[in-house]
Design a protein around this motif. Structure first.
Motif, PDB file in Angstrom:
ATOM      1  N   ASP A  97       0.852  -1.184   0.000  1.00  0.00           N
ATOM      2  CA  ASP A  97       0.000   0.000   0.000  1.00  0.00           C
ATOM      3  C   ASP A  97       0.895   1.244   0.000  1.00  0.00           C
ATOM      4  O   ASP A  97       2.113   1.151   0.045  1.00  0.00           O
ATOM      5  CB  ASP A  97      -0.977  -0.009   1.181  1.00  0.00           C
ATOM      6  N   ASP A  98       0.294   2.419  -0.047  1.00  0.00           N
ATOM      7  CA  ASP A  98       1.055   3.664  -0.149  1.00  0.00           C
ATOM      8  C   ASP A  98       1.984   3.877   1.040  1.00  0.00           C
ATOM      9  O   ASP A  98       3.112   4.350   0.887  1.00  0.00           O
ATOM     10  CB  ASP A  98       0.103   4.862  -0.300  1.00  0.00           C
ATOM     11  N   ALA A  99       1.527   3.540   2.239  1.00  0.00           N
ATOM     12  CA  ALA A  99       2.361   3.716   3.437  1.00  0.00           C
ATOM     13  C   ALA A  99       3.582   2.806   3.373  1.00  0.00           C
ATOM     14  O   ALA A  99       4.694   3.222   3.730  1.00  0.00           O
ATOM     15  CB  ALA A  99       1.545   3.421   4.699  1.00  0.00           C
ATOM     16  N   GLN A 100       3.402   1.577   2.900  1.00  0.00           N
ATOM     17  CA  GLN A 100       4.534   0.662   2.781  1.00  0.00           C
ATOM     18  C   GLN A 100       5.520   1.124   1.720  1.00  0.00           C
ATOM     19  O   GLN A 100       6.729   1.001   1.897  1.00  0.00           O
ATOM     20  CB  GLN A 100       4.042  -0.756   2.460  1.00  0.00           C
ATOM     21  N   VAL A 101       5.011   1.680   0.627  1.00  0.00           N
ATOM     22  CA  VAL A 101       5.901   2.199  -0.417  1.00  0.00           C
ATOM     23  C   VAL A 101       6.740   3.344   0.139  1.00  0.00           C
ATOM     24  O   VAL A 101       7.942   3.441  -0.135  1.00  0.00           O
ATOM     25  CB  VAL A 101       5.098   2.650  -1.660  1.00  0.00           C
ATOM     26  N   GLU A 102       6.139   4.206   0.945  1.00  0.00           N
ATOM     27  CA  GLU A 102       6.898   5.312   1.542  1.00  0.00           C
ATOM     28  C   GLU A 102       7.940   4.792   2.532  1.00  0.00           C
ATOM     29  O   GLU A 102       9.026   5.340   2.648  1.00  0.00           O
ATOM     30  CB  GLU A 102       5.956   6.314   2.206  1.00  0.00           C
ATOM     31  N   THR A 103       7.608   3.726   3.267  1.00  0.00           N
ATOM     32  CA  THR A 103       8.577   3.091   4.168  1.00  0.00           C
ATOM     33  C   THR A 103       9.758   2.555   3.373  1.00  0.00           C
ATOM     34  O   THR A 103      10.919   2.746   3.760  1.00  0.00           O
ATOM     35  CB  THR A 103       7.904   1.941   4.952  1.00  0.00           C
ATOM     36  N   VAL A 104       9.477   1.914   2.254  1.00  0.00           N
ATOM     37  CA  VAL A 104      10.545   1.392   1.394  1.00  0.00           C
ATOM     38  C   VAL A 104      11.373   2.528   0.821  1.00  0.00           C
ATOM     39  O   VAL A 104      12.613   2.464   0.785  1.00  0.00           O
ATOM     40  CB  VAL A 104       9.951   0.511   0.267  1.00  0.00           C
TER      41      VAL A 104
ATOM     42  N   ARG B  21      19.018  -6.926  -3.763  1.00  0.00           N
ATOM     43  CA  ARG B  21      19.196  -6.150  -2.538  1.00  0.00           C
ATOM     44  C   ARG B  21      17.935  -5.368  -2.184  1.00  0.00           C
ATOM     45  O   ARG B  21      17.518  -5.324  -1.029  1.00  0.00           O
ATOM     46  CB  ARG B  21      20.380  -5.191  -2.686  1.00  0.00           C
ATOM     47  N   VAL B  22      17.339  -4.736  -3.179  1.00  0.00           N
ATOM     48  CA  VAL B  22      16.106  -3.976  -2.930  1.00  0.00           C
ATOM     49  C   VAL B  22      15.011  -4.918  -2.447  1.00  0.00           C
ATOM     50  O   VAL B  22      14.269  -4.603  -1.513  1.00  0.00           O
ATOM     51  CB  VAL B  22      15.662  -3.204  -4.193  1.00  0.00           C
ATOM     52  N   GLY B  23      14.916  -6.100  -3.067  1.00  0.00           N
ATOM     53  CA  GLY B  23      13.921  -7.086  -2.638  1.00  0.00           C
ATOM     54  C   GLY B  23      14.114  -7.489  -1.187  1.00  0.00           C
ATOM     55  O   GLY B  23      13.148  -7.637  -0.437  1.00  0.00           O
ATOM     56  N   ALA B  24      15.386  -7.650  -0.775  1.00  0.00           N
ATOM     57  CA  ALA B  24      15.671  -8.012   0.619  1.00  0.00           C
ATOM     58  C   ALA B  24      15.260  -6.884   1.566  1.00  0.00           C
ATOM     59  O   ALA B  24      14.686  -7.132   2.638  1.00  0.00           O
ATOM     60  CB  ALA B  24      17.155  -8.333   0.776  1.00  0.00           C
ATOM     61  N   VAL B  25      15.539  -5.635   1.179  1.00  0.00           N
ATOM     62  CA  VAL B  25      15.168  -4.492   2.019  1.00  0.00           C
ATOM     63  C   VAL B  25      13.643  -4.364   2.098  1.00  0.00           C
ATOM     64  O   VAL B  25      13.098  -4.094   3.171  1.00  0.00           O
ATOM     65  CB  VAL B  25      15.813  -3.190   1.480  1.00  0.00           C
ATOM     66  N   VAL B  26      12.958  -4.589   0.981  1.00  0.00           N
ATOM     67  CA  VAL B  26      11.488  -4.523   0.981  1.00  0.00           C
ATOM     68  C   VAL B  26      10.932  -5.576   1.937  1.00  0.00           C
ATOM     69  O   VAL B  26      10.032  -5.295   2.736  1.00  0.00           O
ATOM     70  CB  VAL B  26      10.921  -4.724  -0.446  1.00  0.00           C
ATOM     71  N   GLU B  27      11.486  -6.776   1.881  1.00  0.00           N
ATOM     72  CA  GLU B  27      10.991  -7.840   2.746  1.00  0.00           C
ATOM     73  C   GLU B  27      11.258  -7.541   4.218  1.00  0.00           C
ATOM     74  O   GLU B  27      10.412  -7.761   5.074  1.00  0.00           O
ATOM     75  CB  GLU B  27      11.612  -9.183   2.354  1.00  0.00           C
ATOM     76  N   ARG B  28      12.449  -6.995   4.517  1.00  0.00           N
ATOM     77  CA  ARG B  28      12.756  -6.630   5.913  1.00  0.00           C
ATOM     78  C   ARG B  28      11.863  -5.495   6.405  1.00  0.00           C
ATOM     79  O   ARG B  28      11.399  -5.513   7.545  1.00  0.00           O
ATOM     80  CB  ARG B  28      14.223  -6.189   6.035  1.00  0.00           C
ATOM     81  N   ALA B  29      11.614  -4.502   5.547  1.00  0.00           N
ATOM     82  CA  ALA B  29      10.867  -3.310   5.971  1.00  0.00           C
ATOM     83  C   ALA B  29       9.363  -3.558   6.061  1.00  0.00           C
ATOM     84  O   ALA B  29       8.693  -2.982   6.923  1.00  0.00           O
ATOM     85  CB  ALA B  29      11.149  -2.156   5.009  1.00  0.00           C
TER      86      ALA B  29
ATOM     87  N   GLY C 242       8.259   2.310 -11.595  1.00  0.00           N
ATOM     88  CA  GLY C 242       6.903   2.845 -11.698  1.00  0.00           C
ATOM     89  C   GLY C 242       6.478   3.666 -10.501  1.00  0.00           C
ATOM     90  O   GLY C 242       5.985   4.778 -10.643  1.00  0.00           O
ATOM     91  N   TRP C 243       6.668   3.133  -9.307  1.00  0.00           N
ATOM     92  CA  TRP C 243       6.173   3.808  -8.111  1.00  0.00           C
ATOM     93  C   TRP C 243       7.153   4.822  -7.557  1.00  0.00           C
ATOM     94  O   TRP C 243       6.763   5.880  -7.085  1.00  0.00           O
ATOM     95  CB  TRP C 243       5.855   2.777  -7.031  1.00  0.00           C
ATOM     96  N   LEU C 244       8.440   4.484  -7.573  1.00  0.00           N
ATOM     97  CA  LEU C 244       9.433   5.364  -6.957  1.00  0.00           C
ATOM     98  C   LEU C 244      10.107   6.296  -7.958  1.00  0.00           C
ATOM     99  O   LEU C 244      10.771   7.243  -7.564  1.00  0.00           O
ATOM    100  CB  LEU C 244      10.495   4.533  -6.224  1.00  0.00           C
ATOM    101  N   GLY C 245       9.966   6.020  -9.244  1.00  0.00           N
ATOM    102  CA  GLY C 245      10.529   6.895 -10.270  1.00  0.00           C
ATOM    103  C   GLY C 245      12.037   6.756 -10.450  1.00  0.00           C
ATOM    104  O   GLY C 245      12.679   7.642 -11.005  1.00  0.00           O
ATOM    105  N   TRP C 246      12.617   5.657  -9.999  1.00  0.00           N
ATOM    106  CA  TRP C 246      14.050   5.439 -10.166  1.00  0.00           C
ATOM    107  C   TRP C 246      14.314   4.930 -11.581  1.00  0.00           C
ATOM    108  O   TRP C 246      13.424   4.412 -12.245  1.00  0.00           O
ATOM    109  CB  TRP C 246      14.566   4.426  -9.148  1.00  0.00           C
ATOM    110  N   SER C 247      15.551   5.054 -12.040  1.00  0.00           N
ATOM    111  CA  SER C 247      15.929   4.537 -13.345  1.00  0.00           C
ATOM    112  C   SER C 247      17.212   3.734 -13.219  1.00  0.00           C
ATOM    113  O   SER C 247      17.931   3.835 -12.224  1.00  0.00           O
ATOM    114  CB  SER C 247      16.122   5.684 -14.342  1.00  0.00           C
TER     115      SER C 247
END
Length: 184
Positions: free
Chosen positions: A95-102, A124-132, A148-153
């Protein structure tokens, strides 16, 4: 949101006349407005005043097949059947709150999460998402999250030797290369 579609009706002449439904006819132009309905909903209003499929397709900038499909839906259920519906499909895992936490976790950098280099990979990002958040994402889902959500490239680090000496390279190009190029 109000969408406006303009259509020239070939057989219409005369001054301004109101047709209802937020539509009006002015100097051979038909203007249909739809509140929150989008292009297909505006076409429903054009169907009501008798515009042809070809005229509607040209005016709206869609293919004739779309207009034919919309007309079939309109004939069965009226303008209300053409209204936009909520997106279907599986809801997002975060959800939006979890995306902001990530986002906050990723902004601290990779080294802050115990990785050797300050470089993000999908794993690495997947591991951080799972931990957070406690949510496990696939590589493809991590990519969609980042782009898409964070706008990174995608950024790739330059591969250069740490020992590289730019001044020695410039000296070699200026002095040694011309000597080698001339030959013996």
């Amino acid at each position: 949101m109000v969408g406006v579609v303009a259509l020239r009706l070939g057989g219409c002449r005369g001054g301004l006349s109101t047709l209802g439904f937020g539509c009006r006819l002015a100097s051979s132009s038909f203007v249909a407005t739809s509140v929150g309905g989008g292009t297909s909903c505006a076409c429903g209003r054009l169907f009501e005043v008798g515009a042809s499929n070809a005229e509607i397709a040209r005016a709206v900038g869609v293919c004739a097949e779309s207009v034919r499909r919309w007309r079939r839906v309109w004939e069965e259920g009226g303008v209300s059947a053409l209204r936009r519906r909520a997106a279907t499909g599986r809801p997002p895992k975060l959800d939006d709150a979890q995306v902001e936490t990530v986002r906050a976790a990723l902004m601290r950098g990779a080294q802050a999460h115990g990785f050797e280099a300050d470089l993000w990979t999908l794993e690495r990002v997947g591991a951080v998402v799972e931990r957070a958040t406690g949510v496990a994402l696939s590589r493809a889902s991590v990519w969609r999250l980042l782009t898409g959500w964070l706008g990174w490239s995608l950024q790739r680090p330059e591969r250069r030797a740490v020992e590289r000496d730019e001044s020695e390279i410039a000296r070699w190009i200026a002095h040694e290369w011309p000597r080698i190029k001339k030959g013996p």
